[in-house]
Scaffold this motif. Structure first.
Motif, PDB file in Angstrom:
ATOM      1  N   LEU A  96      27.177  47.677  34.603  1.00 24.88           N
ATOM      2  CA  LEU A  96      28.403  46.825  34.764  1.00 24.88           C
ATOM      3  C   LEU A  96      29.301  46.760  35.777  1.00 24.88           C
ATOM      4  O   LEU A  96      29.705  45.884  36.212  1.00 24.88           O
ATOM      5  CB  LEU A  96      29.320  47.524  33.326  1.00 24.88           C
ATOM      6  CG  LEU A  96      28.792  47.328  32.326  1.00 24.88           C
ATOM      7  CD1 LEU A  96      29.825  47.789  30.966  1.00 24.88           C
ATOM      8  CD2 LEU A  96      28.751  45.559  31.803  1.00 24.88           C
ATOM      9  N   TYR A  97      29.172  47.819  36.705  1.00 25.83           N
ATOM     10  CA  TYR A  97      30.218  48.054  37.844  1.00 25.83           C
ATOM     11  C   TYR A  97      29.340  46.980  38.781  1.00 25.83           C
ATOM     12  O   TYR A  97      29.723  46.164  39.524  1.00 25.83           O
ATOM     13  CB  TYR A  97      30.360  49.415  38.271  1.00 25.83           C
ATOM     14  CG  TYR A  97      30.909  49.110  39.578  1.00 25.83           C
ATOM     15  CD1 TYR A  97      32.280  49.368  39.633  1.00 25.83           C
ATOM     16  CD2 TYR A  97      29.963  49.480  41.047  1.00 25.83           C
ATOM     17  CE1 TYR A  97      32.844  49.155  41.056  1.00 25.83           C
ATOM     18  CE2 TYR A  97      30.751  49.449  42.155  1.00 25.83           C
ATOM     19  CZ  TYR A  97      32.101  49.065  42.126  1.00 25.83           C
ATOM     20  OH  TYR A  97      33.005  49.212  43.292  1.00 25.83           O
ATOM     21  N   GLY A  98      27.632  47.434  38.683  1.00 24.45           N
ATOM     22  CA  GLY A  98      26.913  46.802  39.816  1.00 24.45           C
ATOM     23  C   GLY A  98      26.921  45.166  39.576  1.00 24.45           C
ATOM     24  O   GLY A  98      26.988  44.287  40.626  1.00 24.45           O
ATOM     25  N   LEU A  99      26.863  44.984  38.371  1.00 27.14           N
ATOM     26  CA  LEU A  99      26.677  43.514  37.971  1.00 27.14           C
ATOM     27  C   LEU A  99      27.828  42.440  38.418  1.00 27.14           C
ATOM     28  O   LEU A  99      27.887  41.564  39.004  1.00 27.14           O
ATOM     29  CB  LEU A  99      26.471  43.287  36.527  1.00 27.14           C
ATOM     30  CG  LEU A  99      26.009  41.922  35.934  1.00 27.14           C
ATOM     31  CD1 LEU A  99      24.569  41.424  36.730  1.00 27.14           C
ATOM     32  CD2 LEU A  99      25.738  42.284  34.713  1.00 27.14           C
ATOM     33  N   ASN A 100      29.158  43.231  38.360  1.00 27.51           N
ATOM     34  CA  ASN A 100      30.300  42.657  38.763  1.00 27.51           C
ATOM     35  C   ASN A 100      30.547  42.285  39.990  1.00 27.51           C
ATOM     36  O   ASN A 100      31.227  41.627  40.344  1.00 27.51           O
ATOM     37  CB  ASN A 100      31.573  43.219  37.991  1.00 27.51           C
ATOM     38  CG  ASN A 100      31.622  42.754  36.488  1.00 27.51           C
ATOM     39  OD1 ASN A 100      32.150  41.794  35.938  1.00 27.51           O
ATOM     40  ND2 ASN A 100      30.898  43.582  35.477  1.00 27.51           N
ATOM     41  N   ARG A 101      30.011  43.511  40.661  1.00 28.91           N
ATOM     42  CA  ARG A 101      29.999  43.470  42.405  1.00 28.91           C
ATOM     43  C   ARG A 101      29.119  42.217  42.898  1.00 28.91           C
ATOM     44  O   ARG A 101      29.447  41.597  43.585  1.00 28.91           O
ATOM     45  CB  ARG A 101      29.738  44.781  42.933  1.00 28.91           C
ATOM     46  CG  ARG A 101      30.813  45.879  42.506  1.00 28.91           C
ATOM     47  CD  ARG A 101      32.050  45.467  43.336  1.00 28.91           C
ATOM     48  NE  ARG A 101      31.876  45.710  44.849  1.00 28.91           N
ATOM     49  CZ  ARG A 101      32.198  45.111  45.953  1.00 28.91           C
ATOM     50  NH1 ARG A 101      33.042  43.981  45.632  1.00 28.91           N
ATOM     51  NH2 ARG A 101      31.904  45.311  47.252  1.00 28.91           N
ATOM     52  N   LEU A 102      27.951  42.108  42.155  1.00 29.17           N
ATOM     53  CA  LEU A 102      27.059  41.225  42.861  1.00 29.17           C
ATOM     54  C   LEU A 102      27.282  39.750  42.364  1.00 29.17           C
ATOM     55  O   LEU A 102      27.046  39.025  43.289  1.00 29.17           O
ATOM     56  CB  LEU A 102      25.639  41.606  42.037  1.00 29.17           C
ATOM     57  CG  LEU A 102      25.047  42.979  42.814  1.00 29.17           C
ATOM     58  CD1 LEU A 102      23.776  43.376  41.772  1.00 29.17           C
ATOM     59  CD2 LEU A 102      24.369  42.898  44.011  1.00 29.17           C
ATOM     60  N   LEU A 103      27.789  39.813  40.921  1.00 26.50           N
ATOM     61  CA  LEU A 103      27.969  38.347  40.451  1.00 26.50           C
ATOM     62  C   LEU A 103      29.271  37.687  41.035  1.00 26.50           C
ATOM     63  O   LEU A 103      29.417  36.681  41.259  1.00 26.50           O
ATOM     64  CB  LEU A 103      27.925  38.276  39.021  1.00 26.50           C
ATOM     65  CG  LEU A 103      27.962  37.082  38.254  1.00 26.50           C
ATOM     66  CD1 LEU A 103      26.536  36.153  38.611  1.00 26.50           C
ATOM     67  CD2 LEU A 103      28.086  37.157  36.756  1.00 26.50           C
ATOM     68  N   LEU A 121      35.244  49.966  33.764  1.00 26.11           N
ATOM     69  CA  LEU A 121      34.098  49.803  34.841  1.00 26.11           C
ATOM     70  C   LEU A 121      34.051  48.473  35.375  1.00 26.11           C
ATOM     71  O   LEU A 121      33.877  48.041  36.708  1.00 26.11           O
ATOM     72  CB  LEU A 121      32.840  50.233  34.426  1.00 26.11           C
ATOM     73  CG  LEU A 121      32.693  51.656  34.047  1.00 26.11           C
ATOM     74  CD1 LEU A 121      31.422  51.925  33.162  1.00 26.11           C
ATOM     75  CD2 LEU A 121      32.281  52.248  35.344  1.00 26.11           C
ATOM     76  N   ILE A 122      34.228  47.408  34.633  1.00 24.19           N
ATOM     77  CA  ILE A 122      34.328  46.138  34.907  1.00 24.19           C
ATOM     78  C   ILE A 122      35.497  45.722  35.880  1.00 24.19           C
ATOM     79  O   ILE A 122      35.361  45.263  36.882  1.00 24.19           O
ATOM     80  CB  ILE A 122      34.270  45.157  33.784  1.00 24.19           C
ATOM     81  CG1 ILE A 122      32.949  45.155  32.998  1.00 24.19           C
ATOM     82  CG2 ILE A 122      34.702  43.594  34.037  1.00 24.19           C
ATOM     83  CD1 ILE A 122      32.880  44.693  31.430  1.00 24.19           C
ATOM     84  N   LEU A 123      36.789  46.273  35.373  1.00 21.96           N
ATOM     85  CA  LEU A 123      38.027  46.160  36.282  1.00 21.96           C
ATOM     86  C   LEU A 123      37.815  46.922  37.450  1.00 21.96           C
ATOM     87  O   LEU A 123      38.351  46.245  38.693  1.00 21.96           O
ATOM     88  CB  LEU A 123      39.127  46.671  35.337  1.00 21.96           C
ATOM     89  CG  LEU A 123      39.390  45.735  34.192  1.00 21.96           C
ATOM     90  CD1 LEU A 123      40.119  46.442  33.146  1.00 21.96           C
ATOM     91  CD2 LEU A 123      40.074  44.203  34.494  1.00 21.96           C
ATOM     92  N   ALA A 124      37.091  47.991  37.734  1.00 27.00           N
ATOM     93  CA  ALA A 124      36.877  48.595  39.164  1.00 27.00           C
ATOM     94  C   ALA A 124      36.139  47.875  39.999  1.00 27.00           C
ATOM     95  O   ALA A 124      36.722  47.745  41.283  1.00 27.00           O
ATOM     96  CB  ALA A 124      36.121  50.111  38.604  1.00 27.00           C
ATOM     97  N   ALA A 125      35.241  46.961  39.327  1.00 29.68           N
ATOM     98  CA  ALA A 125      34.642  46.053  40.169  1.00 29.68           C
ATOM     99  C   ALA A 125      35.427  44.931  40.560  1.00 29.68           C
ATOM    100  O   ALA A 125      35.350  44.281  41.703  1.00 29.68           O
ATOM    101  CB  ALA A 125      33.268  45.604  39.417  1.00 29.68           C
ATOM    102  N   LEU A 126      36.048  44.266  39.760  1.00 24.64           N
ATOM    103  CA  LEU A 126      36.771  43.072  39.879  1.00 24.64           C
ATOM    104  C   LEU A 126      37.836  43.487  40.738  1.00 24.64           C
ATOM    105  O   LEU A 126      38.353  42.607  41.685  1.00 24.64           O
ATOM    106  CB  LEU A 126      37.496  42.271  38.551  1.00 24.64           C
ATOM    107  CG  LEU A 126      36.414  41.964  37.383  1.00 24.64           C
ATOM    108  CD1 LEU A 126      37.287  41.457  36.214  1.00 24.64           C
ATOM    109  CD2 LEU A 126      35.668  40.992  37.980  1.00 24.64           C
TER     110      LEU A 126
END
Ligand SMILES: C[S@@+](CC[C@H](N)C(=O)[O-])C[C@H]1O[C@@H](n2cnc3c(N)ncnc32)[C@H](O)[C@@H]1O
Length: 258
Positions: A96-103, A121-126
């Motif tokens: 979830l973290y990686g996907l949001n960083r990559l996408l 986790l999603i928000l940490a990436a966003l």
């Protein structure tokens, strides 16, 4: 009843029974291998199977180590309302973290928040992306304690008596979706309903993902009917599935921000 009518009636009864049994029987490992999509047991391989270059995957997963340590500290700060087992598992967390960083999505939708592990986790990436908004949906007012408040987060509590109508209505306001993650009600029909509501709103190059695809055949059936070959992540107890849609985002492998 004539002989033809009774044969037809018998066939229809058997067909209905067969469909019912199929719907309420979880898929087997063989069903996943037969679906044709690549299987993975680690976040790294799963993200690579979705088409991201190994070097980019390695970079975001390296970043994730510090993020996961921060999440451990966050858990120690709050009182949880839900069992820890409700949260996404270890490899799915990294995904979830990686996907949001990559996408680098503009719009993320998740269903099923509980204490908010996936949301956090999603928000940490966003946050690291410096852009994007997470729309989370749950039926329980206690959801989301790990996050509390976040400027990139909108948590909406659906009407628990009519969650489907309530979600369908809310999705009209959300607009196009770059990344979807299902983790709410894992029965066949509720899963199928969410998938069918979200799918037409997915943007080109977006990622359509679901936790707990081992709970019912909904994800397998849904993807098969649309000619999709999903990728699967076998985590400790649960299986996550994802489809990466073709399109502009797929070829724009942007530089990592931050
Ligand atoms: C498995 S937990 C979610 C875990 C969360 N994604 C995490 O990683 O911490 C399932 C959540 O789905 C919610 N839920 C159940 N049925 C729902 C529905 N129809 N729509 C939205 N949320 C639902 C429950 O209240 C519960 O909070």
């Amino acid at each position: 009843m004539g002989p033809v009518a009774s044969v037809v009636g018998g066939y229809l009864a058997m067909h209905t029974l067969g469909t019912g049994i199929r719907r309420y029987t979880p898929p087997t490992v063989m069903d996943f291998t037969r679906s044709g999509g690549a299987l993975a047991t680690s976040a790294a391989v799963f993200l690579e199977n979705l088409g991201w270059p190994a070097a980019e995957v390695e970079e975001v997963l390296h970043e994730y180590r510090e993020v996961s340590e921060r999440l451990v500290r966050r858990y120690a700060e709050i009182e949880l309302f839900y069992p820890r087992t409700h949260g996404v598992e270890a490899e799915t967390s990294a995904v979830l973290y990686g996907l949001n960083r990559l996408l680098k999505p503009q719009s993320v939708v998740e269903t099923g928040v509980a204490d908010g592990r996936s949301s956090w986790l999603i928000l940490a990436a966003l946050e690291r992306n410096g852009q994007g908004r997470l729309h989370s949906f749950d039926i329980n007012r206690t959801a989301g304690r790990l996050v509390g408040q976040h400027p990139q987060w909108r948590l909406e509590i659906l009407d628990r008596k009519e969650p489907e109508a309530s979600l369908a209505h809310a999705l009209q306001r959300v607009g196009p979706i770059d990344l979807f993650f299902h983790d709410s009600d894992h029965l066949y029909l509720p899963q199928l309903f969410e998938y069918s509501q979200v799918w037409p709103r997915m943007t080109e190059g977006g990622v359509f993902a679901s936790d707990d695809v081992n709970c019912s055949r909904a994800f397998l059936d849904f993807c098969q009917e649309r000619g999709q070959r999903p990728r699967f992540l076998f985590d400790s107890r649960k299986i996550t599935g994802a489809v990466r849609l073709p399109g502009a985002r797929s070829v724009q492998q942007g530089q990592l921000v931050g």
